[in-house]
Write a protein that holds these residues in place. Sequence first.
Motif, PDB file in Angstrom:
ATOM      1  N   HIS A  41       0.860  -1.133   0.159  1.00  0.00           N
ATOM      2  CA  HIS A  41       0.007   0.068  -0.048  1.00  0.00           C
ATOM      3  C   HIS A  41       0.999   1.173   0.179  1.00  0.00           C
ATOM      4  O   HIS A  41       0.549   2.112  -0.761  1.00  0.00           O
ATOM      5  CB  HIS A  41      -0.808  -0.128   1.060  1.00  0.00           C
ATOM      6  CG  HIS A  41      -2.210   1.086   1.020  1.00  0.00           C
ATOM      7  ND1 HIS A  41      -1.984   2.374   1.702  1.00  0.00           N
ATOM      8  CD2 HIS A  41      -3.375   1.025   0.450  1.00  0.00           C
ATOM      9  CE1 HIS A  41      -2.818   3.009   1.517  1.00  0.00           C
ATOM     10  NE2 HIS A  41      -3.616   2.301   0.686  1.00  0.00           N
ATOM     11  N   ALA A  42       1.827   1.030   0.915  1.00  0.00           N
ATOM     12  CA  ALA A  42       2.918   2.391   0.762  1.00  0.00           C
ATOM     13  C   ALA A  42       3.495   2.542  -0.474  1.00  0.00           C
ATOM     14  O   ALA A  42       3.662   3.674  -1.093  1.00  0.00           O
ATOM     15  CB  ALA A  42       3.950   2.259   1.832  1.00  0.00           C
ATOM     16  N   ASP A  43       3.857   1.406  -1.148  1.00  0.00           N
ATOM     17  CA  ASP A  43       4.556   1.480  -2.562  1.00  0.00           C
ATOM     18  C   ASP A  43       3.415   2.095  -3.385  1.00  0.00           C
ATOM     19  O   ASP A  43       3.771   3.102  -4.468  1.00  0.00           O
ATOM     20  CB  ASP A  43       4.782   0.286  -3.008  1.00  0.00           C
ATOM     21  CG  ASP A  43       6.187  -0.226  -2.347  1.00  0.00           C
ATOM     22  OD1 ASP A  43       6.743   0.301  -1.538  1.00  0.00           O
ATOM     23  OD2 ASP A  43       6.073  -1.535  -2.336  1.00  0.00           O
ATOM     24  N   TYR A  44       2.534   1.782  -3.577  1.00  0.00           N
ATOM     25  CA  TYR A  44       1.151   2.327  -4.085  1.00  0.00           C
ATOM     26  C   TYR A  44       1.147   3.881  -4.023  1.00  0.00           C
ATOM     27  O   TYR A  44       0.625   4.447  -5.125  1.00  0.00           O
ATOM     28  CB  TYR A  44      -0.165   1.442  -3.864  1.00  0.00           C
ATOM     29  CG  TYR A  44      -1.317   1.911  -4.578  1.00  0.00           C
ATOM     30  CD1 TYR A  44      -1.660   1.601  -6.119  1.00  0.00           C
ATOM     31  CD2 TYR A  44      -2.136   3.000  -3.873  1.00  0.00           C
ATOM     32  CE1 TYR A  44      -2.659   1.576  -6.580  1.00  0.00           C
ATOM     33  CE2 TYR A  44      -3.484   3.074  -4.829  1.00  0.00           C
ATOM     34  CZ  TYR A  44      -3.692   2.548  -6.044  1.00  0.00           C
ATOM     35  OH  TYR A  44      -4.897   2.983  -6.598  1.00  0.00           O
ATOM     36  N   VAL A  45       0.918   4.311  -2.856  1.00  0.00           N
ATOM     37  CA  VAL A  45       0.826   5.632  -2.311  1.00  0.00           C
ATOM     38  C   VAL A  45       1.888   6.271  -3.001  1.00  0.00           C
ATOM     39  O   VAL A  45       1.983   7.338  -3.654  1.00  0.00           O
ATOM     40  CB  VAL A  45       0.520   5.696  -0.940  1.00  0.00           C
ATOM     41  CG1 VAL A  45       0.778   7.343  -0.672  1.00  0.00           C
ATOM     42  CG2 VAL A  45      -0.843   5.341  -0.645  1.00  0.00           C
TER      43      VAL A  45
END
Length: 266
Positions: A41-45
Motif C-alpha cells: 500500500h505504501a508503494d502504491y501511494v
Amino acid sequence: MSGKSYRFTHAISRRPAASITDGLRAVDTGAPDLALFEQHHADYVAALRSTGAEVTVLDPLEDYPDSVFVEDAALCLPEGAVVMRPGAPSRLGEAAEMAPVLARFYDDIRTITDPHYIEGGDILTTEKEILVGTSDRTTSGGIDALRAAVADWGYTVREVATPPGVLHFKTDCSLLDEETILATERFDASGCFAGYRVIHTAAGEEAAANTIRFNELVIMPAGFPRTAETLDKAGYAVREVGNSEAAKLDGGMSCLSLRFSPPARG
Ligand code: CIR
C-alpha cells in the motif's frame, strides 16, 4: 481531448486494517498478510505521489475489513462526487464513512439511495462516457440512479454487463488513455468496447487487467511480465506494484484509490 479521465491532481486511499483478514473473497487462498499489505500500500501511494498528485491517506477502519478498497465507496468527477451504495452488506457502511472525506474537496456531493446498489469498481469513466457493469454488487436500478445523479453534469452513462464470475466490471478492464482500454480477451469479446482501441492482457495474465492510468503512469500489479512488456512497447510508462495480498481478496490497482481533480473553491 483533455485527458480528464486519467489526469488527476488528487487521490484518496485508506491504509489496510488488521481486520483485512476477514475481507470478502470469492475463493479462499489464505489470509492476507497485514505487514506485506501495508508495504504494498505504501508503494502504491508513493507511485501516485511520484506524479505530483496530492494523496490523502486515511486511517484504517477496523469495523470494515474491505475498507482499504476505497474505490467502491464513491465516484469522483471534476464537477462533484457521488457516494455509492455498496451491494455487499458488510461494505454498506463504508459509503457513509467516505462522505465527510469527500466534503473536504467537493461542495456538490450526490448520494445513491435505498433500494439501489452500485459499487465504484463497476464504473469505468472514459473521456466520452461512463461505462457501468451490472454485477453481483451493482443493479440496473443503481446504474439508473447514477445516470440521474450525473445527468446535469453532462455525462452519458452506458449500462453494460460484467462477465459472469467476475467481481467487478473493472476487474477485467482499465482505461489507458483517451481512446484505449486494457481488457482481457474474454471481456473484449463481449463487444462492449466497440469504438475504443483495445489492448489485451497476455494469455494467462488476466489478473493484470485491473491497472490504473494515473497521470503519466500506468500502475499495474507486479508479476505479469508479458502484459507489462506489451504496455511498455505501446509507449506507456509502466510502474509495477506488489499486489499479492490485495489479490487474495479480489482487489487490484483501481480498488485502492479514488482519483480525481476537484473543482477550485472560491
Ligand atoms: C470485495 O469483495 O468487495 C473486496 N474484497 C474487493 C473489492 C475490490 N474492489 C474493486 O475491484 N473496486
